[in-house]
Scaffold this motif. Structure first.
Motif, short mmCIF file in Angstrom:
data_model
loop_
_atom_site.label_atom_id
_atom_site.label_comp_id
_atom_site.label_asym_id
_atom_site.label_seq_id
_atom_site.Cartn_x
_atom_site.Cartn_y
_atom_site.Cartn_z
N GLN A 67 51.12 -28.00 -76.90
CA GLN A 67 49.85 -28.59 -76.50
C GLN A 67 49.09 -29.14 -77.70
O GLN A 67 48.41 -30.15 -77.60
CB GLN A 67 49.01 -27.56 -75.73
N PHE A 87 46.93 -24.82 -67.97
CA PHE A 87 46.22 -23.68 -68.56
C PHE A 87 46.25 -22.51 -67.58
O PHE A 87 45.89 -22.67 -66.41
CB PHE A 87 44.76 -24.03 -68.86
N ARG A 91 40.35 -22.91 -67.83
CA ARG A 91 39.30 -22.77 -68.84
C ARG A 91 38.63 -24.11 -69.05
O ARG A 91 39.14 -25.14 -68.62
CB ARG A 91 39.91 -22.29 -70.15
N ALA A 93 37.99 -27.27 -71.06
CA ALA A 93 38.94 -27.95 -71.94
C ALA A 93 38.26 -29.08 -72.68
O ALA A 93 37.35 -29.73 -72.16
CB ALA A 93 40.10 -28.51 -71.11
N PHE A 108 41.23 -34.54 -66.07
CA PHE A 108 40.98 -33.09 -66.03
C PHE A 108 41.14 -32.60 -64.60
O PHE A 108 40.49 -33.12 -63.68
CB PHE A 108 39.59 -32.79 -66.58
N TYR A 131 35.46 -33.73 -72.93
CA TYR A 131 35.36 -32.45 -72.24
C TYR A 131 35.65 -32.54 -70.74
O TYR A 131 35.34 -33.55 -70.10
CB TYR A 131 33.94 -31.87 -72.41
N SER A 132 36.14 -31.42 -70.21
CA SER A 132 36.27 -31.28 -68.76
C SER A 132 34.89 -30.96 -68.18
O SER A 132 34.06 -30.35 -68.85
CB SER A 132 37.25 -30.16 -68.41
#
Length: 160
Positions: A67, A87, A91, A93, A108, A131-132
């Motif tokens: 990853q 994942f 979480r 990410a 995502f 970001y997610s």
């Protein structure tokens, strides 16, 4: 001497030829697909968007090392190829584009299997975190612009 050498070679070749009585049985199962560049397993993935189903073949990056490398240094990827980063447990990410040569769409995937958000056309080499929206069970990377081209959007379902 030459005749002896040719005879020995003929015996060795006969012992190695197909059909020898002690030949191992052939397996009928195909070997799992492996990407020629990364060496990662390649798995089928589909994105269901309304009545449309988009099929991809994606590299499966499972370990922290796989990853961390992701698609760094790659100069090309086919239109229906990508990489999935699962994942477990899900979480929050964040991804960046350090050492990533090609623009990517970062998709995502929320714990329910639906797309939460898409960071479209991420800029090569950019170290700004992407970001997610909430927890992610995976991130799918496709060629930059591919999600928009296919009409893939938040709420669509991802399965692999």
């Amino acid at each position: 001497m030459r005749g002896y050498l040719l005879g020995a070679i003929a015996l060795v070749l006969a012992a190695c030829s197909p059909g020898a009585s002690d030949a191992a049985p052939q397996s009928t199962q195909a070997a799992p697909a492996v990407h020629p560049v990364s060496g990662l397993p390649v798995v089928p993935l589909k994105v269901t968007s309304g009545s449309k189903v988009h099929q991809f073949r994606v590299e499966l990056a499972r370990t922290p090392q796989e990853q961390a490398k992701g698609l760094m240094f790659r100069t090309e990827m086919g239109p229906d190829e990508g990489m999935i980063f699962p994942f477990d447990p899900p979480r929050g990410a964040s991804f960046w584009m350090r050492n990533t040569v090609i623009p990517l769409d970062l998709i995502f995937v929320a714990p329910d299997g639906r797309i939460s958000n898409i960071a479209a056309n991420a800029i090569p080499y950019d170290e700004t975190p992407l970001y997610s929206d909430g927890e992610a069970k995976a991130v799918l990377e496709l060629n930059g612009g591919r999600a928009a081209e296919l009409g893939i959007k938040p709420g669509d379902r991802v399965e692999w």
